[in-house]
Scaffold this motif. Structure first.
Motif, PDB file in Angstrom:
ATOM      1  N   GLN A  67      41.908  43.729  42.229  1.00 27.21           N
ATOM      2  CA  GLN A  67      40.753  43.436  41.382  1.00 27.21           C
ATOM      3  C   GLN A  67      39.970  42.308  42.010  1.00 27.21           C
ATOM      4  O   GLN A  67      40.539  41.395  42.605  1.00 27.21           O
ATOM      5  CB  GLN A  67      41.195  43.041  39.982  1.00 27.21           C
ATOM      6  CG  GLN A  67      41.360  44.222  39.087  1.00 27.21           C
ATOM      7  CD  GLN A  67      41.162  43.841  37.645  1.00 27.21           C
ATOM      8  OE1 GLN A  67      41.201  42.678  37.268  1.00 27.21           O
ATOM      9  NE2 GLN A  67      40.951  44.838  36.815  1.00 27.21           N
ATOM     10  N   MET A  68      38.665  42.394  41.905  1.00 27.88           N
ATOM     11  CA  MET A  68      37.792  41.445  42.582  1.00 27.88           C
ATOM     12  C   MET A  68      36.558  41.218  41.721  1.00 27.88           C
ATOM     13  O   MET A  68      36.135  42.092  40.977  1.00 27.88           O
ATOM     14  CB  MET A  68      37.376  42.052  43.927  1.00 27.88           C
ATOM     15  CG  MET A  68      36.489  41.232  44.793  1.00 27.88           C
ATOM     16  SD  MET A  68      37.309  39.975  45.767  1.00 27.88           S
ATOM     17  CE  MET A  68      38.426  40.914  46.770  1.00 27.88           C
ATOM     18  N   PHE A  69      35.976  40.024  41.842  1.00 25.85           N
ATOM     19  CA  PHE A  69      34.655  39.743  41.294  1.00 25.85           C
ATOM     20  C   PHE A  69      33.669  39.851  42.442  1.00 25.85           C
ATOM     21  O   PHE A  69      34.017  39.585  43.598  1.00 25.85           O
ATOM     22  CB  PHE A  69      34.561  38.331  40.705  1.00 25.85           C
ATOM     23  CG  PHE A  69      35.212  38.187  39.373  1.00 25.85           C
ATOM     24  CD1 PHE A  69      34.527  38.516  38.213  1.00 25.85           C
ATOM     25  CD2 PHE A  69      36.508  37.727  39.266  1.00 25.85           C
ATOM     26  CE1 PHE A  69      35.125  38.384  36.976  1.00 25.85           C
ATOM     27  CE2 PHE A  69      37.117  37.580  38.038  1.00 25.85           C
ATOM     28  CZ  PHE A  69      36.430  37.913  36.889  1.00 25.85           C
ATOM     29  N   GLY A  70      32.447  40.220  42.141  1.00 25.56           N
ATOM     30  CA  GLY A  70      31.431  40.300  43.168  1.00 25.56           C
ATOM     31  C   GLY A  70      30.042  40.241  42.563  1.00 25.56           C
ATOM     32  O   GLY A  70      29.863  40.396  41.352  1.00 25.56           O
ATOM     33  N   VAL A  71      29.072  40.002  43.424  1.00 23.17           N
ATOM     34  CA  VAL A  71      27.673  39.968  43.006  1.00 23.17           C
ATOM     35  C   VAL A  71      26.955  41.112  43.720  1.00 23.17           C
ATOM     36  O   VAL A  71      27.107  41.294  44.934  1.00 23.17           O
ATOM     37  CB  VAL A  71      27.007  38.618  43.354  1.00 23.17           C
ATOM     38  CG1 VAL A  71      25.526  38.645  43.017  1.00 23.17           C
ATOM     39  CG2 VAL A  71      27.690  37.483  42.619  1.00 23.17           C
ATOM     40  N   ILE A 131      29.881  41.404  38.648  1.00 22.24           N
ATOM     41  CA  ILE A 131      30.720  42.509  38.211  1.00 22.24           C
ATOM     42  C   ILE A 131      32.174  42.233  38.592  1.00 22.24           C
ATOM     43  O   ILE A 131      32.458  41.425  39.469  1.00 22.24           O
ATOM     44  CB  ILE A 131      30.269  43.853  38.837  1.00 22.24           C
ATOM     45  CG1 ILE A 131      30.249  43.757  40.364  1.00 22.24           C
ATOM     46  CG2 ILE A 131      28.921  44.274  38.291  1.00 22.24           C
ATOM     47  CD1 ILE A 131      29.979  45.085  41.045  1.00 22.24           C
ATOM     48  N   GLN A 132      33.061  42.901  37.900  1.00 26.29           N
ATOM     49  CA  GLN A 132      34.467  42.909  38.264  1.00 26.29           C
ATOM     50  C   GLN A 132      34.798  44.356  38.577  1.00 26.29           C
ATOM     51  O   GLN A 132      34.290  45.279  37.921  1.00 26.29           O
ATOM     52  CB  GLN A 132      35.338  42.396  37.123  1.00 26.29           C
ATOM     53  CG  GLN A 132      36.798  42.275  37.509  1.00 26.29           C
ATOM     54  CD  GLN A 132      37.634  41.674  36.391  1.00 26.29           C
ATOM     55  OE1 GLN A 132      37.279  41.752  35.215  1.00 26.29           O
ATOM     56  NE2 GLN A 132      38.745  41.071  36.755  1.00 26.29           N
ATOM     57  N   PHE A 133      35.634  44.569  39.567  1.00 26.81           N
ATOM     58  CA  PHE A 133      35.900  45.936  40.003  1.00 26.81           C
ATOM     59  C   PHE A 133      37.242  46.020  40.706  1.00 26.81           C
ATOM     60  O   PHE A 133      37.847  45.005  41.066  1.00 26.81           O
ATOM     61  CB  PHE A 133      34.790  46.428  40.946  1.00 26.81           C
ATOM     62  CG  PHE A 133      34.556  45.537  42.132  1.00 26.81           C
ATOM     63  CD1 PHE A 133      35.162  45.798  43.349  1.00 26.81           C
ATOM     64  CD2 PHE A 133      33.720  44.432  42.031  1.00 26.81           C
ATOM     65  CE1 PHE A 133      34.946  44.973  44.437  1.00 26.81           C
ATOM     66  CE2 PHE A 133      33.488  43.610  43.116  1.00 26.81           C
ATOM     67  CZ  PHE A 133      34.111  43.879  44.327  1.00 26.81           C
ATOM     68  N   ASP A 134      37.713  47.239  40.871  1.00 28.44           N
ATOM     69  CA  ASP A 134      38.897  47.498  41.673  1.00 28.44           C
ATOM     70  C   ASP A 134      38.425  47.712  43.097  1.00 28.44           C
ATOM     71  O   ASP A 134      37.495  48.487  43.333  1.00 28.44           O
ATOM     72  CB  ASP A 134      39.634  48.749  41.182  1.00 28.44           C
ATOM     73  CG  ASP A 134      40.188  48.579  39.771  1.00 28.44           C
ATOM     74  OD1 ASP A 134      40.495  47.431  39.389  1.00 28.44           O
ATOM     75  OD2 ASP A 134      40.317  49.586  39.063  1.00 28.44           O
ATOM     76  N   LEU A 135      39.044  47.019  44.017  1.00 23.76           N
ATOM     77  CA  LEU A 135      38.669  47.104  45.425  1.00 23.76           C
ATOM     78  C   LEU A 135      39.706  47.949  46.155  1.00 23.76           C
ATOM     79  O   LEU A 135      40.895  47.702  46.065  1.00 23.76           O
ATOM     80  CB  LEU A 135      38.603  45.705  46.044  1.00 23.76           C
ATOM     81  CG  LEU A 135      38.243  45.660  47.524  1.00 23.76           C
ATOM     82  CD1 LEU A 135      36.790  46.079  47.722  1.00 23.76           C
ATOM     83  CD2 LEU A 135      38.467  44.261  48.078  1.00 23.76           C
ATOM     84  N   ARG A 161      30.504  45.226  34.220  1.00 23.86           N
ATOM     85  CA  ARG A 161      29.524  44.139  34.331  1.00 23.86           C
ATOM     86  C   ARG A 161      30.040  42.961  33.518  1.00 23.86           C
ATOM     87  O   ARG A 161      30.361  43.084  32.345  1.00 23.86           O
ATOM     88  CB  ARG A 161      28.155  44.572  33.833  1.00 23.86           C
ATOM     89  CG  ARG A 161      27.106  43.509  34.083  1.00 23.86           C
ATOM     90  CD  ARG A 161      25.702  43.837  33.584  1.00 23.86           C
ATOM     91  NE  ARG A 161      25.535  45.143  33.063  1.00 23.86           N
ATOM     92  CZ  ARG A 161      24.823  46.120  33.662  1.00 23.86           C
ATOM     93  NH1 ARG A 161      24.216  45.892  34.792  1.00 23.86           N
ATOM     94  NH2 ARG A 161      24.726  47.309  33.121  1.00 23.86           N
ATOM     95  N   VAL A 162      30.100  41.804  34.151  1.00 27.05           N
ATOM     96  CA  VAL A 162      30.539  40.572  33.498  1.00 27.05           C
ATOM     97  C   VAL A 162      29.324  39.799  33.007  1.00 27.05           C
ATOM     98  O   VAL A 162      29.333  39.251  31.905  1.00 27.05           O
ATOM     99  CB  VAL A 162      31.375  39.707  34.474  1.00 27.05           C
ATOM    100  CG1 VAL A 162      31.744  38.370  33.857  1.00 27.05           C
ATOM    101  CG2 VAL A 162      32.620  40.466  34.929  1.00 27.05           C
ATOM    102  N   ASP A 163      28.269  39.770  33.839  1.00 25.55           N
ATOM    103  CA  ASP A 163      27.080  39.001  33.482  1.00 25.55           C
ATOM    104  C   ASP A 163      25.861  39.583  34.201  1.00 25.55           C
ATOM    105  O   ASP A 163      25.757  39.484  35.421  1.00 25.55           O
ATOM    106  CB  ASP A 163      27.288  37.537  33.884  1.00 25.55           C
ATOM    107  CG  ASP A 163      26.246  36.588  33.315  1.00 25.55           C
ATOM    108  OD1 ASP A 163      25.261  37.053  32.701  1.00 25.55           O
ATOM    109  OD2 ASP A 163      26.420  35.372  33.484  1.00 25.55           O
ATOM    110  N   ALA A 164      24.963  40.183  33.444  1.00 22.71           N
ATOM    111  CA  ALA A 164      23.723  40.702  34.028  1.00 22.71           C
ATOM    112  C   ALA A 164      22.845  39.524  34.432  1.00 22.71           C
ATOM    113  O   ALA A 164      22.722  38.549  33.694  1.00 22.71           O
ATOM    114  CB  ALA A 164      22.988  41.583  33.018  1.00 22.71           C
ATOM    115  N   GLY A 165      22.272  39.582  35.615  1.00 20.89           N
ATOM    116  CA  GLY A 165      21.387  38.521  36.074  1.00 20.89           C
ATOM    117  C   GLY A 165      22.099  37.220  36.387  1.00 20.89           C
ATOM    118  O   GLY A 165      21.505  36.149  36.335  1.00 20.89           O
TER     119      GLY A 165
END
Length: 106
Positions: A4-8, A51-55, A69-73
């Motif tokens: 699991q990863m966070f990304g922009v 966003i958070q996602f499975d990598l 989506r964790v935070d839009a914008g």
């Protein structure tokens, strides 16, 4: 390998449901296509969304799946910041743009 990863989101194409994601580990970029997502789970992504996602790593390509989506914008100027910084001219860490901690959800 899947983590699991966070990304922009750096770039998104709503018509093709594709995106390029900058990962929090500052490793290779991750790529997303709606074909790797459940039909009902597709998101309308915009550059700057956190966003958070499975990598999943396949050969030399990182793939993003199960996006949330964790935070839009979250970082609306991230693309501009990365373009204007360019290659580091000083220390190796001189070109790192940190993920803002204050708005990142747990």
């Amino acid at each position: 390998m899947q983590d699991q990863m966070f990304g922009v989101v750096l770039w998104a194409d709503a018509s093709d449901s594709k995106a390029v994601i900058w990962c929090e580990d500052h490793g290779n970029l991750a790529y997303y296509t709606a074909a790797e997502q459940n039909l009902h789970d597709c998101l309308d992504l915009d550059a700057g969304d956190l966003i958070q996602f499975d990598l999943r790593e396949e050969r030399d390509v990182r793939r993003a799946r199960n996006l949330r989506r964790v935070d839009a914008g979250f970082a609306p100027a991230i693309v501009h910041e990365l373009k204007t910084r360019g290659p580091a001219k000083t220390a190796p860490t001189g070109n790192v743009v940190s993920f803002p901690e204050a708005r990142r959800a747990s």
